[in-house]
Design a protein around this motif. Structure first.
Motif, PDB file in Angstrom:
ATOM      1  N   TYR A 600      39.651  38.397  84.980  1.00  0.00           N
ATOM      2  CA  TYR A 600      39.850  39.637  84.229  1.00  0.00           C
ATOM      3  C   TYR A 600      40.267  40.781  85.153  1.00  0.00           C
ATOM      4  CZ  TYR A 600      38.689  43.673  81.324  1.00  0.00           C
ATOM      5  OH  TYR A 600      38.739  44.857  80.636  1.00  0.00           O
ATOM      6  N   ASN A 601      39.538  40.968  86.243  1.00  0.00           N
ATOM      7  CA  ASN A 601      39.892  42.038  87.182  1.00  0.00           C
ATOM      8  C   ASN A 601      41.268  41.792  87.802  1.00  0.00           C
ATOM      9  OD1 ASN A 601      37.502  43.422  86.774  1.00  0.00           O
ATOM     10  ND2 ASN A 601      36.452  42.433  88.497  1.00  0.00           N
ATOM     11  N   GLY A 602      41.573  40.528  88.134  1.00  0.00           N
ATOM     12  CA  GLY A 602      42.875  40.224  88.750  1.00  0.00           C
ATOM     13  C   GLY A 602      44.045  40.515  87.842  1.00  0.00           C
ATOM     14  N   VAL A 603      43.902  40.156  86.579  1.00  0.00           N
ATOM     15  CA  VAL A 603      45.007  40.384  85.627  1.00  0.00           C
ATOM     16  C   VAL A 603      45.243  41.867  85.417  1.00  0.00           C
ATOM     17  CG1 VAL A 603      45.706  40.089  83.232  1.00  0.00           C
ATOM     18  CG2 VAL A 603      44.718  38.165  84.501  1.00  0.00           C
ATOM     19  N   ALA A 620      56.869  34.436  82.686  1.00  0.00           N
ATOM     20  CA  ALA A 620      55.455  34.669  82.320  1.00  0.00           C
ATOM     21  C   ALA A 620      54.523  33.801  83.137  1.00  0.00           C
ATOM     22  CB  ALA A 620      55.263  34.395  80.817  1.00  0.00           C
ATOM     23  N   SER A 621      54.910  32.531  83.362  1.00  0.00           N
ATOM     24  CA  SER A 621      54.041  31.644  84.131  1.00  0.00           C
ATOM     25  C   SER A 621      53.877  32.118  85.565  1.00  0.00           C
ATOM     26  CB  SER A 621      54.611  30.218  84.104  1.00  0.00           C
ATOM     27  OG  SER A 621      55.902  30.209  84.693  1.00  0.00           O
ATOM     28  N   ASN A 622      54.960  32.618  86.150  1.00  0.00           N
ATOM     29  CA  ASN A 622      54.870  33.131  87.510  1.00  0.00           C
ATOM     30  C   ASN A 622      53.975  34.371  87.574  1.00  0.00           C
ATOM     31  OD1 ASN A 622      56.458  31.134  88.539  1.00  0.00           O
ATOM     32  ND2 ASN A 622      58.365  32.308  88.389  1.00  0.00           N
ATOM     33  N   ASN A 623      54.110  35.202  86.573  1.00  0.00           N
ATOM     34  CA  ASN A 623      53.297  36.421  86.555  1.00  0.00           C
ATOM     35  C   ASN A 623      51.802  36.113  86.419  1.00  0.00           C
ATOM     36  OD1 ASN A 623      55.577  37.956  86.800  1.00  0.00           O
ATOM     37  ND2 ASN A 623      55.785  38.355  84.603  1.00  0.00           N
ATOM     38  N   ILE A 624      51.491  35.129  85.553  1.00  0.00           N
ATOM     39  CA  ILE A 624      50.065  34.746  85.386  1.00  0.00           C
ATOM     40  C   ILE A 624      49.523  34.156  86.676  1.00  0.00           C
ATOM     41  CG2 ILE A 624      48.498  33.187  84.172  1.00  0.00           C
ATOM     42  CD1 ILE A 624      50.305  33.526  81.710  1.00  0.00           C
ATOM     43  N   ILE A 628      46.383  35.610  88.948  1.00  0.00           N
ATOM     44  CA  ILE A 628      45.172  34.846  89.296  1.00  0.00           C
ATOM     45  C   ILE A 628      45.034  34.720  90.800  1.00  0.00           C
ATOM     46  CG2 ILE A 628      44.077  32.578  89.129  1.00  0.00           C
ATOM     47  CD1 ILE A 628      45.315  32.332  86.321  1.00  0.00           C
ATOM     48  N   TRP A 629      46.162  34.452  91.455  1.00  0.00           N
ATOM     49  CA  TRP A 629      46.116  34.355  92.927  1.00  0.00           C
ATOM     50  C   TRP A 629      45.623  35.646  93.555  1.00  0.00           C
ATOM     51  CZ3 TRP A 629      45.857  32.096  97.349  1.00  0.00           C
ATOM     52  CH2 TRP A 629      46.262  32.737  98.510  1.00  0.00           C
ATOM     53  N   SER A 630      46.124  36.754  93.054  1.00  0.00           N
ATOM     54  CA  SER A 630      45.716  38.046  93.588  1.00  0.00           C
ATOM     55  C   SER A 630      44.221  38.275  93.373  1.00  0.00           C
ATOM     56  CB  SER A 630      46.523  39.166  92.934  1.00  0.00           C
ATOM     57  OG  SER A 630      46.082  40.424  93.391  1.00  0.00           O
ATOM     58  N   THR A 634      41.391  38.311  96.490  1.00  0.00           N
ATOM     59  CA  THR A 634      40.514  39.457  96.710  1.00  0.00           C
ATOM     60  C   THR A 634      39.065  39.032  96.836  1.00  0.00           C
ATOM     61  OG1 THR A 634      42.042  40.854  95.450  1.00  0.00           O
ATOM     62  CG2 THR A 634      39.803  41.687  95.775  1.00  0.00           C
ATOM     63  N   LEU A 635      38.652  38.003  96.062  1.00  0.00           N
ATOM     64  CA  LEU A 635      37.263  37.537  96.087  1.00  0.00           C
ATOM     65  C   LEU A 635      36.891  36.958  97.444  1.00  0.00           C
ATOM     66  CD1 LEU A 635      34.619  36.928  94.569  1.00  0.00           C
ATOM     67  CD2 LEU A 635      35.629  34.756  93.867  1.00  0.00           C
ATOM     68  N   PHE A 636      37.845  36.233  98.074  1.00  0.00           N
ATOM     69  CA  PHE A 636      37.543  35.534  99.323  1.00  0.00           C
ATOM     70  C   PHE A 636      38.053  36.249 100.569  1.00  0.00           C
ATOM     71  CE2 PHE A 636      37.697  32.143  96.083  1.00  0.00           C
ATOM     72  CZ  PHE A 636      36.393  31.724  96.179  1.00  0.00           C
TER      73      PHE A 636
END
Length: 920
Positions: A600-603, A620-624, A628-630, A634-636
């Motif tokens: 949620y935060n990443g999107v 759209a697939s690349n953007n999603i 998620i990658w971003s 950030t988490l790790f």
């Protein structure tokens, strides 16, 4: 002749009576006396009694008359069938045939002379029949013998004990024993009823208060063996402390025989009571020579009063005139007792006549009223005489509370000091007191040494100690390190082990050598202790625990091992789902919420930063995927993508804080799961084991079986093992949930199996291991002292270290720590990573053939456009002022251009290379 029940009748034949009175008896005050003319005691008593009569006459102008009879030899009782003539006495329908001078004299004094009271009797056997005569005739009988055992006040109300009760003397003797800490004593006594049942109970109680007890009683004369044989038997025992309670003639014979058999030498102790010491003043040199070094307790009487000094001077004069052959004219305690008794009786007679107003007719029998009145007057009299206070309590003279302590040296004895009840020992009656006899100064002991005797014989090679050791033929080799019994070719046992090493070290610390032989004993430890109690063994050595029910019967040395019982558990490895342990730090809900909030935060951050992110395209697939990658990047990683808006920065500040907390919590919880045994608390408490009816193990031959039942374990849940090597496999297999062992065993097990087992819970305190000896053994203080010295010197610690080193924990059946981090702990993660990478690569390969042609042309066109833009940008640099934005754009474009050149170098050749170099 008919004799009714309760009646008595006296017949007399051939009775020779001697009346020592030159005066005609015209007085109603007739005092009968029965004593031994020939003895020193009898001579002193006659002189002192005559002096008392003379002094009373001067005091009251009334002169009683003494009717003295000779007691003759010792009493002999014979049966009715053995005689046709003599005296007989009917008591409670029983006829006693008497052939005894004392009894004949008493009968004559009562029937013929009509005396009002009878005095005398130093022998207790004489008193019983005469007391019965006095009861029937209402004539008070004053005895100088110790009649405590006869129950005189109830059985014979007219019997009065005119000598002080000597049971206090036994406390003085016990205090001497307690001073020197002799734990065992032998008692040698003259076989008379008063000594057996009157004095000795007091002595036994007093000795127990001092921590000592009686090892042997030796009555004299013995009907079974000769005196020499009896003393030889005592010599074979260890105890060398002797208390002698006899007459002087019997003691003289005893000491002569004791010297012959070697019992009057070094380390022997002899203590005599007043039955001997009160006669030492007039003993000859040969008697004194056999008593060297003996300690005696002597009857006390004040010698500094004016009354005694005057009496002593007169007595010496009168005694010398009456018995010129006697060398020693000093008055003894017997003379003083006789003087006080006659004076007090005469005084009571005088008071009784005045009180009753009865006129006594010398020609008639004394009336019962007169006898009862005289008895009451005597018992109620209070008189301070030569011996001190003269007063009766329950038919007996008040007991002596002060005694003199003497030491026989040379031709006589030396006054050491005094013992007073409640005060202890003192050099003088007005000086300082102490419970220890050491305050009295130096004592000369038997054998000549000035050092205090040991009081017991050290075992010799001819008579070594027999020491029992526990032997278990099915024991395991591992725990035989405490004690191991082996047998050689000749069947001779060889005993080794840690317990034996400690015992040897203790004996090496002692000042004397102790020979001993080990005897293996195959039974329970309690049974081994019982063998010591029954004296089948002189001692017991081994891993024997000190517990209360054993200590009641035997004595233990100071413990030479740590005390306590501990609970040992098997370290169960975590095997189920071990590969997925990385999921356990968080619950399923936590994992779900973490993934959801991360996405949620990443999107949302990606949407807010979309205009400034070149990676976001129209796909759209690349953007999603980019969003998620971003988010997870950030988490790790705390260093995420550069943010351009304040809203995204605000969102990421909060999220980074949450991410730090989540990551650190996960790491800590996972570390604890992987490195700390995950065992529920209920599995390591005694209460849980009891309530869950879990099986527990212990040594079937030790006291721990009963101890566990006391704790609350059911008998059926206690598994007994007779080999301590059974515990590790039993715990591994789950046959038992826990093992309860004493601390030394636990340490030895943990030294070998430290990786497989661990100790939990409290330590239940018990006494530890100790050496066993019979109760009151004189060796215990020395052994205990030696144990303490071995402990303090560090020798015991060295022996324990050597024992534990022999069991190396590397010998454990477990090759590695089951909680170490290895492949098994992470293969699940490796599987996920490998699977994800493989799937992504396969999908990539499947997608490449479909778009390879169109994508090549499109990429070339896109590359040309990008290169041209880069060239134009570079060409514009010299014509424009440099700024931070241009530098940043160059920095971002150059890598992109370089990538295109490397990908399509054959189409752009030198031109692209030149452009790249120019741009760089």
């Amino acid at each position: 002749m008919h004799m009714g029940k309760g009646s008595w009748k006296v017949g007399r034949a051939n009775v020779a009576n001697v009346v020592l009175s030159n005066e005609v008896d015209n007085s109603g005050f007739k005092i009968g006396v029965i004593l031994d003319y020939k003895s020193r005691i009898g001579k002193e008593e006659i002189t002192a009694m005559n002096m008392a009569i003379q002094d009373f006459y001067e005091y009251a102008n009334n002169k009683p008359v003494l009717h003295i009879r000779d007691s003759g030899q010792d009493p002999v009782r014979i049966t009715f069938s053995e005689t046709k003539s003599g005296c007989y006495l009917m008591i409670n329908d029983m006829i006693y045939i008497l052939k005894n001078a004392n009894l004949n004299a008493a009968i004559d004094l009562i029937n013929e002379t009509k005396v009002g009271v009878i005095l005398g009797f130093r022998m207790c056997d004489d008193v019983a029949f005469v007391a019965e005569l006095g009861r029937r005739a209402n004539v008070p009988v004053l005895s100088f013998a110790d009649t405590t055992s006869l129950g005189s006040s109830k059985r014979w109300p007219f019997l009065i004990q005119a000598s002080p009760d000597q049971y206090k003397q036994m406390r003085a003797v016990a205090s001497i024993i307690g001073t020197w800490e002799w734990r065992k004593v032998n008692i040698i006594y003259e076989d008379v009823s008063s000594a057996r049942s009157g004095i000795f109970p007091h002595l036994i109680d007093a000795l127990q208060e001092m921590g000592s007890h009686v090892e042997h009683f030796l009555p004299l004369p013995s009907l079974n063996l000769s005196l020499t044989e009896e003393l030889e038997n005592l010599k074979g025992e260890q105890c060398r402390v002797f208390i002698v309670h006899t007459s002087l003639p019997m003691a003289n014979n005893l000491f002569k025989e004791a010297k012959k058999v070697g019992l009057m030498e070094k380390d022997s102790v002899w203590i005599i009571t007043n039955g001997v010491t009160d006669h030492v003043d007039f003993a000859n040199g040969s008697v004194i020579s056999t008593m060297q070094g003996i300690i005696g307790v002597r009857t006390y009487f004040p010698q500094s009063t004016a009354k005694f000094i005057k009496f002593k001077s007169r007595f010496q004069h009168n005694f010398h005139q009456e018995y010129p052959k006697e060398v020693n004219t000093e008055p003894g305690i017997f003379a003083l007792q006789a003087y006080d008794a006659v004076w007090m009786v005469a005084l009571a007679m005088n008071k009784n006549v005045k009180a009753t107003g009865e006129t006594i007719d010398p020609e008639k029998s004394v009336s019962p009223l007169y006898g009862k009145g005289l008895l009451e007057e005597i018992l109620s009299s209070r008189y301070v005489g030569l011996t001190g206070e003269f007063r009766f309590i329950e038919g007996a003279l008040i007991p002596s509370r002060i005694f003199r302590v003497v030491n026989v040296i040379g031709k006589s004895y030396r006054e050491l000091g005094y013992w007073s009840e409640g005060q202890g020992f003192s050099k003088s009656l007005t000086g300082a007191t102490n419970i220890s006899m050491k305050i009295l100064g130096q004592v000369l002991w038997p054998g000549g040494p000035w050092s205090v005797p040991r009081g017991w014989a050290v075992p010799t090679s001819e008579n070594p100690l027999t020491i029992g050791v526990p032997y278990n033929p099915i024991s395991d080799r591992f725990f035989e390190r405490f004690i191991y019994v082996g047998y050689g070719p000749g069947g001779k046992p060889s005993v080794t082990g840690y317990s034996i090493d400690v015992f040897s070290a203790v004996l090496g610390q002692m000042a004397y050598n102790i020979p001993y032989n080990f005897v293996p004993y195959n039974d329970t430890y309690d049974s081994l202790v019982e063998q010591v109690y029954s004296k089948k063994f002189d001692a017991a050595v081994g891993d024997i625990a000190i517990v209360a029910h054993r200590h009641k019967h035997v004595e233990f040395s100071h413990p030479w091992s740590d005390s306590g019982i501990q609970m040992m558990l098997f370290r169960k490895p975590i095997k189920s789902n071990r590969a997925w342990l990385f999921l356990e730090p968080f619950s399923k809900v936590m994992w779900s919420l973490t993934v959801a909030i991360t996405i949620y935060n990443g999107v949302l951050v990606s949407l807010m930063e979309r205009k400034n992110r070149p990676e976001f395209t129209d796909s759209a697939s690349n953007n999603i995927g980019a969003a998620i990658w971003s988010a997870f990047a950030t988490l790790f990683s705390l260093q995420g993508e550069r943010l351009h808006t304040n809203f995204s920065r605000m969102t990421m500040v909060v999220w980074l804080f949450v991410a730090i907390v989540i990551i650190q919590s996960y790491t800590a919880n996972l570390a604890s799961i992987l490195t700390i045994p995950h065992i529920p608390q209920k599995d390591i408490t005694v209460e849980y084991l009891m309530t869950s009816n879990a099986k527990v193990g212990c040594d079937g031959r030790s006291f721990v079986v009963n101890y566990l039942q006391i704790l609350g374990f059911k008998k059926e849940n206690i598994v007994k093992y007779y080999s301590k090597s059974k515990y590790p496999p039993a715990l591994r297999k789950g046959e038992i949930s826990a093992a309860f062992l004493e601390v030394p065993y636990i340490r030895l097990l943990m030294a070998k199996y430290c990786k497989d087992f661990y100790v939990v819970g409290e330590t239940f305190k018990v006494g530890g291991f100790g050496f066993v000896f019979p109760k009151g053994s004189p060796m215990v203080p020395d052994i205990t002292q030696a144990v303490l010295e071995v402990q303090e010197s560090g020798k015991l610690r060295d022996l324990e270290i050597a024992l534990l080193k022999s069991s190396n924990c590397s010998d454990s059946d477990s090759d590695s720590n089951p909680y170490s981090l290895g492949f098994n702990s992470f293969w699940g993660l490796f599987l996920i990573s490998f699977g994800t990478t493989t799937i992504a690569f396969v999908l990539h390969l499947l997608q490449c053939p479909k778009s390879s042609k169109g994508s090549v042309h499109a990429s070339l066109e896109d590359d040309d456009t990008n290169i041209q833009a880069a060239i134009e940008l570079v060409e514009d640099v010299p014509n424009n002022n440099p700024n931070i934005l241009l530098a940043h754009e160059c920095h971002e474009i150059v890598p992109y251009v370089a990538a295109i050149i490397e990908d399509d170098e054959h189409n752009h050749g030198d031109i692209n290379t030149q452009v790249l170099h120019t741009v760089i």
